[in-house]
Scaffold this motif. Structure first.
Motif, PDB file in Angstrom:
ATOM      1  N   GLU A   6       0.834  -1.194   0.000  1.00 40.07           N
ATOM      2  CA  GLU A   6       0.000   0.000   0.000  1.00 40.07           C
ATOM      3  C   GLU A   6       0.881   1.260   0.000  1.00 40.07           C
ATOM      4  O   GLU A   6       0.525   2.277  -0.622  1.00 40.07           O
ATOM      5  CB  GLU A   6      -0.943  -0.002   1.210  1.00 40.07           C
ATOM      6  CG  GLU A   6      -2.000  -1.097   1.118  1.00 40.07           C
ATOM      7  CD  GLU A   6      -2.932  -1.103   2.306  1.00 40.07           C
ATOM      8  OE1 GLU A   6      -2.677  -0.347   3.268  1.00 40.07           O
ATOM      9  OE2 GLU A   6      -3.922  -1.865   2.272  1.00 40.07           O
ATOM     10  N   PRO A  41      -6.469  -7.568  -5.683  1.00 38.40           N
ATOM     11  CA  PRO A  41      -7.761  -6.910  -5.962  1.00 38.40           C
ATOM     12  C   PRO A  41      -7.684  -5.807  -6.995  1.00 38.40           C
ATOM     13  O   PRO A  41      -8.609  -5.634  -7.799  1.00 38.40           O
ATOM     14  CB  PRO A  41      -8.170  -6.372  -4.593  1.00 38.40           C
ATOM     15  CG  PRO A  41      -7.523  -7.304  -3.617  1.00 38.40           C
ATOM     16  CD  PRO A  41      -6.203  -7.670  -4.235  1.00 38.40           C
ATOM     17  N   PHE A  72     -13.564 -11.038  -1.112  1.00 35.18           N
ATOM     18  CA  PHE A  72     -12.375 -10.344  -0.613  1.00 35.18           C
ATOM     19  C   PHE A  72     -12.073  -9.114  -1.457  1.00 35.18           C
ATOM     20  O   PHE A  72     -11.768  -8.033  -0.932  1.00 35.18           O
ATOM     21  CB  PHE A  72     -11.188 -11.305  -0.622  1.00 35.18           C
ATOM     22  CG  PHE A  72      -9.884 -10.668  -0.256  1.00 35.18           C
ATOM     23  CD1 PHE A  72      -9.538 -10.451   1.069  1.00 35.18           C
ATOM     24  CD2 PHE A  72      -8.987 -10.262  -1.239  1.00 35.18           C
ATOM     25  CE1 PHE A  72      -8.332  -9.838   1.406  1.00 35.18           C
ATOM     26  CE2 PHE A  72      -7.780  -9.666  -0.923  1.00 35.18           C
ATOM     27  CZ  PHE A  72      -7.456  -9.455   0.423  1.00 35.18           C
ATOM     28  N   THR A  73     -12.166  -9.270  -2.774  1.00 33.86           N
ATOM     29  CA  THR A  73     -11.893  -8.153  -3.681  1.00 33.86           C
ATOM     30  C   THR A  73     -12.882  -7.010  -3.463  1.00 33.86           C
ATOM     31  O   THR A  73     -12.509  -5.832  -3.486  1.00 33.86           O
ATOM     32  CB  THR A  73     -11.958  -8.645  -5.138  1.00 33.86           C
ATOM     33  OG1 THR A  73     -10.965  -9.661  -5.343  1.00 33.86           O
ATOM     34  CG2 THR A  73     -11.715  -7.508  -6.117  1.00 33.86           C
ATOM     35  N   PHE A 102     -14.280  -6.094  -0.785  1.00 31.78           N
ATOM     36  CA  PHE A 102     -13.971  -5.355   0.437  1.00 31.78           C
ATOM     37  C   PHE A 102     -12.544  -4.791   0.437  1.00 31.78           C
ATOM     38  O   PHE A 102     -12.130  -4.200   1.427  1.00 31.78           O
ATOM     39  CB  PHE A 102     -14.159  -6.258   1.660  1.00 31.78           C
ATOM     40  CG  PHE A 102     -15.594  -6.449   2.050  1.00 31.78           C
ATOM     41  CD1 PHE A 102     -16.176  -5.630   3.002  1.00 31.78           C
ATOM     42  CD2 PHE A 102     -16.366  -7.428   1.453  1.00 31.78           C
ATOM     43  CE1 PHE A 102     -17.506  -5.787   3.361  1.00 31.78           C
ATOM     44  CE2 PHE A 102     -17.702  -7.601   1.803  1.00 31.78           C
ATOM     45  CZ  PHE A 102     -18.273  -6.784   2.756  1.00 31.78           C
ATOM     46  N   SER A 103     -11.807  -5.003  -0.647  1.00 32.77           N
ATOM     47  CA  SER A 103     -10.422  -4.502  -0.722  1.00 32.77           C
ATOM     48  C   SER A 103     -10.172  -3.834  -2.058  1.00 32.77           C
ATOM     49  O   SER A 103      -9.104  -4.006  -2.655  1.00 32.77           O
ATOM     50  CB  SER A 103      -9.438  -5.672  -0.525  1.00 32.77           C
ATOM     51  OG  SER A 103      -9.728  -6.417   0.626  1.00 32.77           O
ATOM     52  N   SER A 112      -6.734  -2.466  -3.742  1.00 31.94           N
ATOM     53  CA  SER A 112      -5.570  -2.882  -2.954  1.00 31.94           C
ATOM     54  C   SER A 112      -4.560  -3.627  -3.830  1.00 31.94           C
ATOM     55  O   SER A 112      -4.933  -4.402  -4.713  1.00 31.94           O
ATOM     56  CB  SER A 112      -6.009  -3.777  -1.800  1.00 31.94           C
ATOM     57  OG  SER A 112      -4.884  -4.322  -1.132  1.00 31.94           O
ATOM     58  N   TYR A 123     -13.063  -8.909  11.166  1.00 30.44           N
ATOM     59  CA  TYR A 123     -12.726  -7.995  10.067  1.00 30.44           C
ATOM     60  C   TYR A 123     -12.777  -6.541  10.543  1.00 30.44           C
ATOM     61  O   TYR A 123     -11.912  -5.730  10.193  1.00 30.44           O
ATOM     62  CB  TYR A 123     -13.696  -8.204   8.903  1.00 30.44           C
ATOM     63  CG  TYR A 123     -13.546  -7.179   7.812  1.00 30.44           C
ATOM     64  CD1 TYR A 123     -12.484  -7.241   6.919  1.00 30.44           C
ATOM     65  CD2 TYR A 123     -14.478  -6.142   7.670  1.00 30.44           C
ATOM     66  CE1 TYR A 123     -12.338  -6.288   5.912  1.00 30.44           C
ATOM     67  CE2 TYR A 123     -14.350  -5.191   6.675  1.00 30.44           C
ATOM     68  CZ  TYR A 123     -13.279  -5.274   5.796  1.00 30.44           C
ATOM     69  OH  TYR A 123     -13.131  -4.337   4.804  1.00 30.44           O
ATOM     70  N   ALA A 144      -7.326 -12.832   6.013  1.00 25.17           N
ATOM     71  CA  ALA A 144      -8.386 -12.378   5.104  1.00 25.17           C
ATOM     72  C   ALA A 144      -9.744 -12.820   5.642  1.00 25.17           C
ATOM     73  O   ALA A 144     -10.346 -13.791   5.167  1.00 25.17           O
ATOM     74  CB  ALA A 144      -8.148 -12.928   3.699  1.00 25.17           C
TER      75      ALA A 144
END
Length: 483
Positions: free
Chosen positions: A105, A150, A209-210, A212-213, A216, A275, A284
């Motif tokens: 990041e 992501p 996952f993607t 929520f990210s 990233s 989370y 994750a």
């Protein structure tokens, strides 16, 4: 606290080949494909330190963390800033470099803000040297080639990321759970559908996952999303049935029973809570939650069609069946010993309905029916015994049952001509001509002409082989009469 289902044991007579194959595939990928990642990262570190990139990026990293703290109020970022400043005070250049290279990041932040952070000369120097390290080493590491990033989502990485892992602890934990859950779900669905469902759960987990990210650059690797899918499928398959769960709390562990599906909201709630409140643990959580929901959803949506559970899944294992049979068989034999014949008959009939492949049960039912030769049930059991003897290639037993029935039950309920005909054929094969002729006479009285003619031809051929001309002539004459 750890809670996992533990309702079944592995049947090694029918091994879970797909589950074992997935475990082997993950191990081989980890050992032979990911095995080169350490060497690539070490080379990246060496180039990074030699290029004096640390002097450019370290101040920017402190500013980056302070901005995150200011705008997000993240306690985790406070800890990261304190740790990095401690590394600077101790002049630990190597670990500073490790921190900066692994924080994807931060790298994304540098790319987006490089014009604001550095003057043109510094910016060009950074861009040239950092881009070379990224292209030559970092981008070639397994997590960035086949992991799920992501910001750069692609269809193939939704599958490939499931076979990558971040270290020995990661892969051992995942493969242990894959085995504990996989063999049961594979048994329920069958190998082919299990494999497809496993991969689909992993792909759906990656999509959650993607979601929520978004944006990233941190790659997702590991089979935990797929394994969470197995957990969802496991409890959805059993539904409201009470099954056994294993739980581990600190140093204490035990088992408890509960409706299977009751654990789904517990697991989902834990992942969603972690989370939001667990902080930056590197786990994750939403991928796990997505896998759980995907697994249960697939079974609920497709459980009556493509993903239908095999009927034999809910049958007891062979050892348990043997134990149940032995107990029920003992009760029926005890009824026989007390001469409670009607009760014994009902018990043996119930057993035979559950265990039709066990001939001893038919033998008992035949013996009980023989107590009342005047009832038609004796004829029915005798015919069943004869058919069973032929199926098990025991013609002598068939002839014995037939002869016994002639002496006890034939006067009340005669056997069908087909039964006598089967005895004739079996007796001829055994060269028991006396029984064959006796069966012929019984059959001849009620059989159709075609059946009688065929039997006559067989008898003529057999007696001619033995040069028993009077017998052969007798059946030739009968053949002419019936012909």
């Amino acid at each position: 606290m750890l809670i996992i289902p533990a309702e079944n044991a592995v049947n090694w007579k029918r091994p879970p080949w797909v589950t074992l194959g997935l475990i082997m595939a993950c191990l081989l990928v980890f050992l032979f494909y990911q095995g080169g990642d350490d060497r690539k990262f070490e080379a990246a570190l060496e180039d990074y330190l030699e290029s004096d990139l640390l002097a450019l990026e370290a101040p920017a990293y402190e500013d980056y963390l302070q901005r995150e703290i200011q705008f997000e109020g993240s306690q985790q970022r406070v800890l990261e800033l304190q740790e990095f400043q401690q590394l600077q005070e101790n002049e630990e250049a190597l670990w500073q470099a490790v921190t900066l290279l692994l924080d994807r990041e931060f790298y994304q932040y540098l790319q987006q803000n490089r014009d604001l952070i550095w003057a043109p000369a510094q910016r060009n120097l950074w861009l040239e040297r950092r881009s070379a390290i990224e292209e030559q080493w970092i981008s070639r590491m397994s997590a960035y080639q086949l992991g799920l990033v992501p910001a750069e989502l692609s269809l193939y990485t939704l599958i490939t990321y499931q076979f990558l892992h971040g270290g020995w602890g990661h892969i051992i934990g995942n493969l242990l759970f894959l085995f504990l859950l996989g063999f049961t779900v594979e048994k329920a669905l069958g190998p082919g559908r299990f494999l497809v469902a496993y991969l689909v759960c992993g792909a759906l987990s990656g999509l959650v996952f993607t979601a929520f990210s978004m944006g990233s650059q941190v790659p997702l690797v590991g089979a935990s999303g797929s394994i969470s899918g197995l957990m969802g499928m496991y409890v959805a398959i059993y539904g409201l049935q009470r099954i056994r769960f294993f739980y581990f709390l600190g140093v204490y562990f035990n088992y408890f029973r509960a409706p299977a599906i009751a654990m789904l909201p517990v697991w989902l709630g834990k992942e969603i809570y972690d989370y939001w409140f667990a902080g930056a643990t590197g786990i994750a959580y939403m991928a796990h939650a997505g896998g759980l929901a995907a697994g249960a959803g697939l079974v609920w949506l497709l459980g009556q069609s493509w993903l239908q559970v095999k009927d034999e899944f809910f049958e007891p294992e062979q050892e348990e069946q043997d134990e149940q049979f032995t107990k029920a068989y003992g009760q029926a034999m005890a009824s026989l010993g007390r001469m409670e014949f009607d009760l014994a008959r009902r018990q043996f009939e119930a057993l035979r309905e559950r265990y039709p492949e066990r001939p001893v049960l038919l033998e008992h039912l035949y013996q009980l029916a023989k107590l009342r030769p005047d009832l038609d049930s004796y004829r029915m059991r005798a015919e069943e015994m004869m058919a069973d003897a032929i199926a098990r290639r025991q013609p002598e037993q068939m002839v014995d049952v037939w002869q016994e029935y002639l002496s006890k039950g034939e006067a009340y309920h005669p056997l069908a001509p087909e039964a006598h005909n089967r005895v004739l054929f079996a007796s001829l094969k055994r060269h028991d001509f006396k029984a064959a002729e006796k069966a012929f006479e019984r059959m001849r009285a009620k059989a159709e002409p075609d059946m009688v003619n065929e039997a006559c031809r067989l008898l003529v051929a057999e007696f001619e082989k033995l040069q028993m001309e009077p017998k052969a002539r007798h059946y030739r004459q009968l053949l002419q009469v019936h012909g």
